[in-house]
Design an enzyme around this catalytic site. Structure first.
Site, PDB file in Angstrom:
ATOM      1  N   GLN A 125       0.814  -1.217   0.000  1.00  0.00           N
ATOM      2  CA  GLN A 125       0.000   0.000   0.000  1.00  0.00           C
ATOM      3  C   GLN A 125       0.848   1.267   0.000  1.00  0.00           C
ATOM      4  OE1 GLN A 125      -3.117  -0.133   2.981  1.00  0.00           O
ATOM      5  NE2 GLN A 125      -3.769  -2.178   2.336  1.00  0.00           N
ATOM      6  N   HIS A 166      -6.206  -2.021  15.702  1.00  0.00           N
ATOM      7  CA  HIS A 166      -7.094  -0.851  15.664  1.00  0.00           C
ATOM      8  C   HIS A 166      -7.945  -0.721  16.934  1.00  0.00           C
ATOM      9  CE1 HIS A 166      -5.748  -0.119  11.672  1.00  0.00           C
ATOM     10  NE2 HIS A 166      -6.356  -1.168  11.157  1.00  0.00           N
ATOM     11  N   ASP A 219       0.530   0.441   9.133  1.00  0.00           N
ATOM     12  CA  ASP A 219      -0.651  -0.028   8.424  1.00  0.00           C
ATOM     13  C   ASP A 219      -0.605   0.282   6.927  1.00  0.00           C
ATOM     14  OD1 ASP A 219      -3.123  -1.041   7.798  1.00  0.00           O
ATOM     15  OD2 ASP A 219      -4.264   0.242   9.122  1.00  0.00           O
TER      16      ASP A 219
END
Length: 464
Positions: free
Chosen positions: A70, A280, A331
């Site tokens: 990502q 989270h 993340d």
């Protein structure tokens, strides 16, 4: 024998001056000597040919949650789409479309780049929540662990510590619907996952001895409840990570399908303990916060990503007051910055509660308390013997620039407060991962080659 000599160092019992740390050939800390201690510290320094002198020495943190691929999306998802209420779920669709462009060479190059950034930010370890397994279209590679091997190859290039978490991702929701087109590169049934995990474990044997592996069901939505117990038996002593209670829609779906909120259901139906890391947890009620804190599990917090996606605010004040354990992860890798993750976490508490220094205690300043928590919690989540400067631990170490103007005249906890609240990662001068000196003078030792390869990949992706 390598020697690091620091003017100030943060040891398990607090700050000390004139500290010498020796590192053996395995990458473990062999000795810690201070100005106030007796021993052969001065002799080691004078007799060693491999001495690094630094100003401020700290244990280095593990980045406990990363999706390496990502990183290549950073900056691409900040436009408003046709939906006036863009959310995590619209971002997710963009991510699905983007990842179909990536081939194995791209994955390796992007992973090496983001691992380099992690090291330069002060992280010594990457805990990679690895769920990109297959070819576009969902077909397995000839080597089922092809993309896991690319993460391993990137790690060999960067020298960062690695705990790889191959991810089980079976369903598109709690109703066990099939994975959508964007998710097909992730998909595994339980049998396929066990094959993938074993193949990935074999790949990692080629890396240094500090390398680890764990097990990761993606989320309660993406695995059947009956699968959790089977997954826990794959490697009973290994880290076990799971996304949990990140989004309101996720909480509502689990509650409707399983009759309880995600944290409630997990605490009532699984033996959650120290091997667990729950990522989270931004959507918890007070009783859930208390239950998680008492479990011994680590809450894996990713404040920059959670802010970017509008996830919500983790209740750090209450959770830490009940002796809960936390660690930090990057993340989505939209930005790699250890100092900013800590600052974002603390400022979120202040904004919510209209307070200052919300996470400080009488004994420790804000940044000192957070830093102590995240290096210990990160080591636990990584299944790694690190998190403090102590004999026998992996030599995961980070030094800050004592000559930086903002550090002038400071000692003790104020050094960490300055790093987190007044400075940034440009204060990081050196990083060692299991004794491997990978960052020197603020830059990774292989930066030029890693950046060049990443640029080539990004130029190609932009043309697609």
């Amino acid at each position: 024998m390598k020697i690091i000599h620091a003017a100030q160092a943060l040891l398990p019992d607090g700050w000390a001056e004139n500290v010498s740390v020796s590192i053996d050939d395995r990458g473990r800390i062999a000795g810690v000597h201070t100005a106030a201690s007796t021993g052969d510290g001065p002799a080691l320094i004078s007799n060693s040919r491999d001495v690094t002198h630094t100003g401020i020495l700290l244990p280095a943190a593990a980045n406990l949650h990363s999706h390496a691929f990502q990183r290549a999306m950073a900056g691409l998802t900040e436009k408003r789409g046709p939906n006036p209420n863009d959310t995590f779920w619209t971002w997710r669709e963009l991510m699905f479309r983007f990842l179909d462009r990536l081939n194995p060479d791209d994955v390796e190059a992007v992973a090496a780049f983001v691992q380099m950034e992690m090291l330069e930010a002060g992280y010594a370890t990457n805990v990679e929540f690895h769920y990109l397994h297959h070819q576009p279209g969902g077909h397995e590679y000839a080597d089922v662990a092809e993309l896991a091997s690319r993460i391993a190859a990137a790690t060999a290039t960067t020298g960062i510590g690695l705990t790889l978490l191959p991810v089980h991702y079976q369903y598109g929701g709690c109703d066990k619907r099939a994975l959508g087109p964007g998710q097909c590169r992730f998909g595994t049934d339980l049998s396929a996952y066990e094959r993938l995990w074993s193949a990935s474990d074999e790949v990692l044997r080629q890396l240094p001895a500090d390398t680890g592996i764990g097990v990761a069901p993606h989320s309660l939505r993406a695995v059947g409840r009956e699968s959790l117990s089977s997954l826990m038996q794959i490697a009973p002593d290994a880290p076990f990570h799971l996304h949990l209670a990140e989004q309101v829609a996720e909480v509502d779906e689990v509650q409707q399908a399983w009759g309880a909120r995600p944290v409630e259901w997990l605490m009532d139906n699984a033996s959650v303990d120290e091997r667990w890391c729950l990522i989270h947890c931004t959507q918890m009620l007070p009783h859930e916060t208390a239950a998680l804190a008492k479990s011994g599990a680590v809450a894996g917090l990713c404040p920059i990503t959670e802010s970017s996606l509008g996830d919500g605010i983790f209740d750090g004040v209450s959770y830490l007051a009940q002796n809960g354990r936390i660690g930090i992860g990057s993340d989505s890798n939209i930005r790699i910055s250890l100092s900013e993750e800590l600052r974002t976490l603390d400022y979120s508490q202040r904004l919510r509660d209209h307070s200052r220094a919300a996470l400080a205690t009488v004994e420790k300043s804000t940044a000192r308390r957070l830093y102590d928590e995240i290096v210990q919690g990160g080591a636990q989540a990584a299944g790694r013997q690190s998190g403090c400067i102590e004999v026998g631990q992996w030599a995961d170490l980070m030094s800050l620039d004592s000559q930086h103007p903002d550090m002038e005249g400071h000692v003790g906890d104020v050094l960490l407060d300055t790093f987190v609240f007044a400075g940034d990662d440009r204060m990081v001068t050196d990083v060692w991962s299991a004794g491997r000196h990978q960052v020197s003078g603020g830059q990774h030792i292989a930066r030029e080659a890693i950046v060049r390869r990443y640029r080539e990949v990004m130029r190609k992706l932009r043309r697609l």
